[in-house]
Design an enzyme around this catalytic site. Structure first.
Site, mmCIF file in Angstrom:
data_model
loop_
_atom_site.group_PDB
_atom_site.id
_atom_site.type_symbol
_atom_site.label_atom_id
_atom_site.label_comp_id
_atom_site.label_asym_id
_atom_site.label_seq_id
_atom_site.Cartn_x
_atom_site.Cartn_y
_atom_site.Cartn_z
ATOM 1 N N ASP A 107 -2.387 -9.982 -6.184
ATOM 2 C CA ASP A 107 -1.793 -10.232 -7.490
ATOM 3 C C ASP A 107 -1.009 -9.036 -8.022
ATOM 4 O OD1 ASP A 107 -1.477 -11.538 -10.125
ATOM 5 O OD2 ASP A 107 -2.874 -9.995 -10.780
ATOM 6 N N ASP A 110 -4.277 -4.570 -7.608
ATOM 7 C CA ASP A 110 -5.602 -4.891 -7.089
ATOM 8 C C ASP A 110 -5.459 -5.731 -5.829
ATOM 9 O OD1 ASP A 110 -4.680 -7.275 -8.085
ATOM 10 O OD2 ASP A 110 -6.151 -7.427 -9.700
ATOM 11 N N TYR A 264 -7.034 -14.188 -16.187
ATOM 12 C CA TYR A 264 -5.942 -15.135 -16.362
ATOM 13 C C TYR A 264 -6.448 -16.429 -16.991
ATOM 14 C CZ TYR A 264 -2.857 -12.165 -13.598
ATOM 15 O OH TYR A 264 -2.082 -11.120 -13.147
ATOM 16 N N GLU A 478 1.344 -1.187 -14.983
ATOM 17 C CA GLU A 478 0.917 -2.280 -14.113
ATOM 18 C C GLU A 478 2.118 -2.858 -13.377
ATOM 19 O OE1 GLU A 478 -1.331 -3.619 -12.282
ATOM 20 O OE2 GLU A 478 -2.618 -4.496 -13.807
#
Length: 691
Positions: A107, A110, A264, A478
């Site tokens: 994703d 990670d 999510y 991120e």
């Protein structure tokens, strides 16, 4: 570090400022400010870096593994599917249902495979391929896009072993986020989250249906092997089944699996995914029943969304665009234009910063801006609207992409490896290349790999005074599959209108630092002995790997001692006061008898070292080289002692071997390999000269 990216968390929380300004908006949509083809090339590379499973052969051609620091990972993902009661799920022949989910994409920084944002990103990538194929072709990236979409389609099909079964996640977010290390060395439990009639998962199943329908159309347009694969794999057949499952057994997947809510959660419900998937199936098949379902669900949502944009959680905006194109109904056009006018400076709740960034949320602010830009480019390029409106939307979209690429108050890029002063330390475990693990703050300070093309989250407030190139800042730094999805399609459009050239021979080979670190010191020295402490560190990153078969040699020069009568075979090597698994050969090994050079040899066989954490990356062995009584040890010429003191320091004169091969360090006299050692305080690399 746990990430929570809430697509709609800013609703009712942030105070919206309706500030529309042209400050900083100097980019002419018809005059390329940046090399958009290079940016597109790198944006697609990011998806290659996110691949899981058994990777293709190494190379730079489409379909090959062009990321030199990535290798096979998570080959064991999958297994036997279980029902709600824990019993084994069986198929029509009463055989256990087994899935191989080693493929797919990680994703973000990670290693979890989150099904909903993954499929949402894939649908948007395929949408960009359908609308802006000419840009991909002009940038020589069309085949790379097809390769990424093929990898994605294969994974979705593998996760859909039965009509009403879909695996929506591989891995546990909390467990995964507790480990800071490369994908190739992760060794944690990888549970599967399964949706079936008892555990509905309307959002991810519908999004997967949309993805496969869009990919099928891209592949049919591409023709050749891609079209043959789409038919042989029955992409549309799987899309139909997934949609039927989502529509028949309605329920939010984050209700069926509450553990996803920390990552999510479906904040927006599933009606938008049903409308979105039905619209894609109508576009792919032309069957009226899908259009009816798309419009029914879209009308249930309403057409007045203006405060956000298309995202992994909210598909209403993209659905409006599709329905406007497919039906040409004025109500859909009005809805799209209300949405885009809000972003492009007409009216509404999207703040326009003085520097030119359309800002709605601190979490992935650039992801939202680029998604809105993509929507604006799709609508303006493929819909029958006035030239003034098309120009307005194109100018807005170009401004957002240029802001990302470097036309901003910092005059710095937010795409890793592109443009001026780009991010160097994205929040990404494998790209970091740490060997001590533990957290993003672990060594080294500067990431060892360049995650080309990755879009970082960006400013957390208007413009970018609060943004820093800080790996630990997982809000501003991120990276994720969905972050790049809209950006990639927008770049393809800008290539088609503004041109550009991809880089030749991309990517360049990385400059490698030492994959094995050696620190040593003198514990104590006497007339006829010397005791040493040696630490060996597994710093592997090309590829990160476990090393169960290391060996190191400590070289001594006994020529003076031999000249006074020493028999080298009488020299012993003994254990010192501390030993982490070293197997010490009791006698010196002959290296070059003519020059009196011998070596103490210590094996770490069976010590499975890995660049993961403080328990696994390092082993220390203390040992004593002892001459017979009455002999005097002279150490002034000893190769491995040069530069050592009674304090640990790094040395390149104690070579390390992986199996039979020299892996790091310098051998005396006939060495031809010079070791590089990381400077832990700066991004530079220090190289010890050859003797």
């Amino acid at each position: 570090m746990t990430r929570r990216r809430y697509a709609r968390m800013f609703s009712g929380v942030l105070f919206w400022i309706c500030l529309f300004t042209t400050a900083g908006s100097t980019t002419d949509a018809q005059a390329a400010t940046f090399n958009y083809a290079e940016a597109l090339q790198k944006s697609l590379y990011f998806y290659d870096a996110q691949r899981s499973g058994h990777l293709p052969e190494r190379g730079k051609a489409p379909g090959q593994n062009r990321v030199e620091w990535r290798g096979d990972a998570f080959l064991g993902d999958g297994g036997t599917l279980l029902r709600t009661d824990g019993s084994v799920m069986t198929d029509e022949s009463n055989s256990p249902v087994e899935v191989d989910l080693s493929g797919g994409f990680f994703d973000a920084g990670d290693h979890v495979k989150f099904g909903l944002p993954f499929a949402a990103a894939v649908t948007m990538l395929a949408w960009g391929g359908l609308e802006f194929e000419d840009g991909y072709v002009a940038a020589q990236q069309w085949e790379y896009l097809l390769s990424i979409l093929t990898w994605a389609a294969q994974y979705i099909i593998a996760a859909h072993p039965m009509p009403n079964v879909y695996v929506v996640q591989v891995g546990d977010g909390n467990i995964d986020h507790s480990f800071w290390g490369a994908a190739e060395i992760v060794n944690t439990d990888r549970p599967l989250l399964v949706c079936d009639p008892d555990r509905p998962g309307t959002e991810p199943a519908a999004e997967a249906a949309a993805a496969l329908a869009a990919i099928a159309m891209v592949f049919e347009r591409a023709g050749g092997e891609a079209a043959a694969y789409a038919r042989d794999a029955d992409l549309l057949g799987h899309a139909r089944q997934l949609f039927a499952f989502a529509d028949t057994y309605r329920g939010s997947y984050s209700d069926s699996h509450p553990s996803v809510s920390s990552f999510y959660k479906s904040w927006n419900g599933y009606t938008d995914e049903l409308a979105w998937a039905a619209a894609w199936l109508y576009r792919a098949t032309g069957e009226q029943t899908y259009l009816d379902k798309a419009e029914t669900n879209m009308n249930a949502l309403g057409l007045y969304h203006t405060s956000s944009t298309h995202s992994w959680d909210d598909k209403s905006y993209g659905t409006m665009i599709l329905l406007a194109q497919l039906t040409d109904k004025q109500s859909y056009h009005d809805g799209v234009q209300r949405f885009l006018d809000t972003w492009a400076g007409g009216s509404g709740a999207v703040q326009m910063s003085p520097g030119g960034l359309a800002f709605v949320s601190q979490w992935g602010s650039l992801r939202y801006a680029s998604s809105a830009a993509f929507c604006a480019l799709v609508y303006s390029a493929t819909s029958d609207i006035s030239s003034s409106l098309a120009s307005k939307y194109t100018t807005f979209a170009t401004r957002q992409i240029d802001y990302i690429l470097g036309d901003n108050p910092r005059q710095s890029s937010y795409m890793v490896g592109f443009g001026n002063n780009p991010p160097r330390n994205p929040h990404h475990r494998t790209a970091h290349g740490s060997w001590t693990g533990g957290s993003p703050d672990a060594l080294p300070k500067i990431s060892r790999h360049i995650l080309y093309g990755a879009l970082v989250g960006g400013p957390k407030s208007t413009d970018d005074s609060d943004w820093e190139d800080d790996r630990g800042d997982y809000i501003g730094n991120e990276v994720a599959l969905d972050y790049n999805a809209g950006l990639t399609g927008a770049l393809a459009r800008l290539v088609s209108t503004n041109g550009g050239q991809p880089l030749a021979d991309f990517p360049a080979q990385e400059t490698r630092d030492a994959e094995f670190g050696v620190e040593a010191k003198v514990n104590v020295e006497g007339t006829d002995f010397i005791e040493l402490a040696v630490r060996i560190e597994n710093r592997t990153a090309w590829l990160a790997r476990q090393t169960p078969n290391l060996l190191f040699r400590f070289f001594v020069d006994l020529s003076d001692e031999i000249a006074t009568g020493l028999d080298p075979s009488t020299v012993t090597v003994e254990a010192g006061g501390y030993n982490q698994g070293g197997i010490i050969s009791p006698q010196l090994k002959t290296w070059d008898a003519s020059k009196g050079i011998y070596a103490a040899e210590i094996s770490l066989a069976g010590q499975t070292m890995a660049p993961a954490n403080h328990e696994t990356y390092r082993r220390e062995v203390q040992f004593r080289i002892h001459l017979p009584e009455g002999q005097t040890l002279r150490t002034v010429n000893d190769w491995s002692l040069i530069g050592l003191s009674q304090t640990f320091s790094e040395t390149d004169r104690i070579p390390v071997y992986e199996g039979a091969s020299l892996a790091a360090g310098l051998e005396p006299d006939h060495n031809t390999t010079c070791a590089a050692v990381i400077d832990l305080d700066t991004p530079s690399v220090l190289t010890f000269p050859c003797p």
